[in-house]
Design a protein around this motif. Structure first.
Motif, PDB file in Angstrom:
ATOM      1  N   GLN A  13       0.885  -1.080   0.059  1.00  0.00           N
ATOM      2  CA  GLN A  13       0.134  -0.098  -0.019  1.00  0.00           C
ATOM      3  C   GLN A  13       0.865   1.062   0.055  1.00  0.00           C
ATOM      4  OE1 GLN A  13      -2.665   0.326   3.159  1.00  0.00           O
ATOM      5  NE2 GLN A  13      -4.047   1.626   2.248  1.00  0.00           N
ATOM      6  N   HIS A  17       0.903   4.144  -2.854  1.00  0.00           N
ATOM      7  CA  HIS A  17       0.720   5.448  -2.491  1.00  0.00           C
ATOM      8  C   HIS A  17       1.763   6.319  -3.024  1.00  0.00           C
ATOM      9  CE1 HIS A  17      -1.194   8.211   0.547  1.00  0.00           C
ATOM     10  NE2 HIS A  17      -0.181   8.865   0.485  1.00  0.00           N
ATOM     11  N   THR A  51      -8.970   1.590  -8.181  1.00  0.00           N
ATOM     12  CA  THR A  51      -7.828   1.483  -6.996  1.00  0.00           C
ATOM     13  C   THR A  51      -7.360   2.823  -6.469  1.00  0.00           C
ATOM     14  OG1 THR A  51      -6.956  -0.538  -8.173  1.00  0.00           O
ATOM     15  CG2 THR A  51      -5.398   0.842  -6.842  1.00  0.00           C
ATOM     16  N   THR A  54      -9.934   4.276  -4.386  1.00  0.00           N
ATOM     17  CA  THR A  54     -10.148   3.344  -2.942  1.00  0.00           C
ATOM     18  C   THR A  54      -8.912   3.913  -1.923  1.00  0.00           C
ATOM     19  OG1 THR A  54     -10.955   1.420  -3.933  1.00  0.00           O
ATOM     20  CG2 THR A  54      -9.657   1.159  -2.196  1.00  0.00           C
ATOM     21  N   GLU A  55      -7.498   4.254  -2.657  1.00  0.00           N
ATOM     22  CA  GLU A  55      -6.461   4.717  -1.999  1.00  0.00           C
ATOM     23  C   GLU A  55      -6.646   5.979  -1.382  1.00  0.00           C
ATOM     24  OE1 GLU A  55      -2.638   4.390  -0.413  1.00  0.00           O
ATOM     25  OE2 GLU A  55      -4.135   3.014  -1.178  1.00  0.00           O
TER      26      GLU A  55
END
Length: 200
Positions: A13, A17, A51, A54-55
């Protein structure tokens, strides 16, 4: 096993990021923030739109994270300069402020944000009207460092001095009115006077 898997997921993650922020950074410095869309960021980062959402949740949150990452880089440089001049409060602050102003002037992302022709737009708000997180982390770092390095300065003066220096430095990044060395010297004098003068 569960702990190892958790660490792995956190690592993935974190990499995602940073990849997204790297992509956003390159896009903003090349084309500005105003016309940038989440689809552009997702494509540049090599991830799906889902994605990306979501992040980060929104373009606004990408912008905040992008600015805060730049701030954290500045703060590392600031601390290095403060550490080098612990024995002289005024000089320490002067050198740190000058570093910040000169680095900001040369920073590609900030140049893009501050140049309206490049579409700084909403991203500029993270240095002005929505600068709360930036001011909070920078003030906390400066106050925490000063409390250890200069225990002879009372807490009220540390609070006032740290907040004043941080807010004025950010103000001069957004709208400089004098060369960096002149501004840095002036702000250092403010901190010294706050620390030395006592209420009557």
């Amino acid at each position: 096993m569960l702990t190892a898997m958790t660490r792995y997921r956190e690592s993935v993650q974190s990499l995602l990021h940073q990849r997204v922020l790297d992509a956003a950074h390159d896009l903003v410095t090349a084309k500005g923030w105003g016309g940038l869309r989440m689809t552009h960021i997702a494509a540049a980062a090599g991830v799906s739109r889902q994605t990306l959402y979501t992040e980060f949740g929104s373009k606004e949150q990408v912008g905040e994270a992008l600015v805060m990452r730049e701030v954290e880089g500045f703060l590392l440089g600031v601390q290095e300069r403060l550490d080098a001049h612990q024995d002289d409060e005024g000089l320490a602050v002067e050198v740190a402020v000058r570093f910040t102003l000169e680095s900001a002037a040369d920073n590609p992302l900030l140049k893009s944000v501050l140049t309206s022709a490049r579409g700084g737009g909403d991203l500029l708000a993270h240095l002005t009207t929505r600068s709360g997180p930036l001011l909070e982390i920078a003030t906390a770092m400066l106050k925490g460092w000063a409390a250890e390095a200069w225990p002879h300065i009372d807490e009220d003066s540390l609070d006032l001095g740290a907040e004043t220096i941080v807010r004025l430095t950010v103000s001069h990044i957004v709208q400089p009115v004098a060369p960096a060395d002149v501004t840095a010297a002036r702000l250092a004098r403010i901190l010294v006077r706050i620390g030395l003068l006592r209420d009557r």
